[in-house]
Design a protein around this motif. Structure first.
Motif, PDB file in Angstrom:
ATOM      1  N   LEU A  32      10.165   2.899   5.558  1.00 45.32           N
ATOM      2  CA  LEU A  32       9.776   3.167   6.885  1.00 45.32           C
ATOM      3  C   LEU A  32       9.109   4.490   7.076  1.00 45.32           C
ATOM      4  CD1 LEU A  32      10.484   1.644   9.771  1.00 45.32           C
ATOM      5  CD2 LEU A  32      12.426   3.072   9.868  1.00 45.32           C
ATOM      6  N   VAL A  33       7.919   4.625   7.714  1.00 46.00           N
ATOM      7  CA  VAL A  33       7.233   5.961   7.861  1.00 46.00           C
ATOM      8  C   VAL A  33       6.883   6.144   9.277  1.00 46.00           C
ATOM      9  CG1 VAL A  33       6.285   5.542   5.365  1.00 46.00           C
ATOM     10  CG2 VAL A  33       4.878   5.039   7.602  1.00 46.00           C
ATOM     11  N   SER A  67      -0.717  18.406  -5.019  1.00 42.11           N
ATOM     12  CA  SER A  67      -0.299  18.899  -3.662  1.00 42.11           C
ATOM     13  C   SER A  67       1.159  18.627  -3.228  1.00 42.11           C
ATOM     14  CB  SER A  67      -1.091  18.556  -2.561  1.00 42.11           C
ATOM     15  OG  SER A  67      -0.717  19.000  -1.218  1.00 42.11           O
ATOM     16  N   TYR A  68       1.542  17.210  -3.441  1.00 42.54           N
ATOM     17  CA  TYR A  68       2.954  16.865  -3.257  1.00 42.54           C
ATOM     18  C   TYR A  68       4.032  17.649  -4.149  1.00 42.54           C
ATOM     19  CZ  TYR A  68       6.988  13.852  -2.961  1.00 42.54           C
ATOM     20  OH  TYR A  68       8.208  13.289  -2.810  1.00 42.54           O
ATOM     21  N   GLY A 108       0.817  -1.070   0.070  1.00 43.29           N
ATOM     22  CA  GLY A 108      -0.052   0.052  -0.051  1.00 43.29           C
ATOM     23  C   GLY A 108       0.627   1.229   0.048  1.00 43.29           C
ATOM     24  N   ALA A 109       0.287   2.348   0.441  1.00 42.82           N
ATOM     25  CA  ALA A 109       0.658   3.706  -0.024  1.00 42.82           C
ATOM     26  C   ALA A 109       0.074   4.641   1.133  1.00 42.82           C
ATOM     27  CB  ALA A 109       0.778   4.393  -1.065  1.00 42.82           C
ATOM     28  N   ASP A 147       4.727  14.492   1.841  1.00 41.88           N
ATOM     29  CA  ASP A 147       5.552  13.566   1.595  1.00 41.88           C
ATOM     30  C   ASP A 147       4.524  12.359   1.421  1.00 41.88           C
ATOM     31  OD1 ASP A 147       7.953  11.953   1.207  1.00 41.88           O
ATOM     32  OD2 ASP A 147       8.720  12.137   3.100  1.00 41.88           O
ATOM     33  N   LEU A 148       5.228  11.253   0.691  1.00 44.29           N
ATOM     34  CA  LEU A 148       4.573   9.959   0.227  1.00 44.29           C
ATOM     35  C   LEU A 148       5.407   8.815   0.924  1.00 44.29           C
ATOM     36  CD1 LEU A 148       3.623  10.953  -3.373  1.00 44.29           C
ATOM     37  CD2 LEU A 148       2.066  10.930  -1.443  1.00 44.29           C
TER      38      LEU A 148
END
Length: 198
Positions: A85-86, A180-181, A61-62, A78-79
């Motif tokens: 690792l988020v 937007s990013y 996923g995202a 950010d994405l």
């Protein structure tokens, strides 16, 4: 194709050992504080204003990172995709309220790392200290490059750079969030996409 359980943990281990050569005991420590978790699309992994306690290793996923401008506008800063690792790392490390939120833009499967025990390990393990220092350095470099790209590159170059580095972005991320990013209006992004297709 969904990852098997053994492939999931191998993906995490490979990513971690790329940065630090943990001993078996240290690796077991991380395994003991990691749990697999799922999020539905639009769920929040991290909420703005709350103290971050976790880091997430995306298996499927995202996600998008969102901040709020002074005039109250939400922007995608950010994405995150499979293998990333988020976390709201500044909140996590300093134990202060997060200035950003992290939201699933698709259904998410991830490994969740509970961070408070890690902060204690940093005091005694050179490998752990090195691992998390390198993560911080990579995040700083990533942010610096993103800022440079926003300032110095055209919108079309920014779009092409994103597709080159994250080919799944167009499939997984809504156009509004992509625009937007990239720092442009959705209509401008549509024109760029059409001109490239044409």
């Amino acid at each position: 194709m969904p990852l098997s359980a053994s492939n999931k943990i191998h993906l995490v281990k490979e990513s971690i050992f790329r940065l630090a050569n943990f001993s078996s005991e240290e690796w077991n420590f991380y395994q003991n504080i990691i749990e697999e978790i799922s999020f539905k699309k639009k769920s929040f992994l991290t909420k703005r204003g709350e103290v971050e306690k976790y880091a997430y290793f995306i298996l499927e996923g995202a996600v998008k990172y969102e901040a709020i401008t002074e005039d109250g506008k939400e922007i995608c800063v950010d994405l995150g995709f499979q293998g990333n690792l988020v976390s709201s790392f500044s909140s996590c490390l300093a134990q202060i309220p997060s200035s950003i939120s992290i939201q699933a833009v698709t259904n998410i499967k991830a490994y969740r790392l509970y961070y408070p025990p890690v902060l204690e390990l940093l005091e005694t393990s050179k490998n752990a200290e090195r691992f998390h220092r390198l993560i911080a350095e990579q995040l700083y470099i990533r942010e610096t490059r993103r800022t440079y790209t926003l300032i110095s590159k055209t919108a079309e170059h920014r779009y092409l750079h994103l597709l080159e580095n994250q080919p799944d972005a167009l499939r997984l991320i809504p156009i509004k969030d992509l625009a937007s990013y990239l720092g442009i209006h959705p209509d401008s992004l549509s024109r760029i996409r059409n001109s490239i297709k044409g």
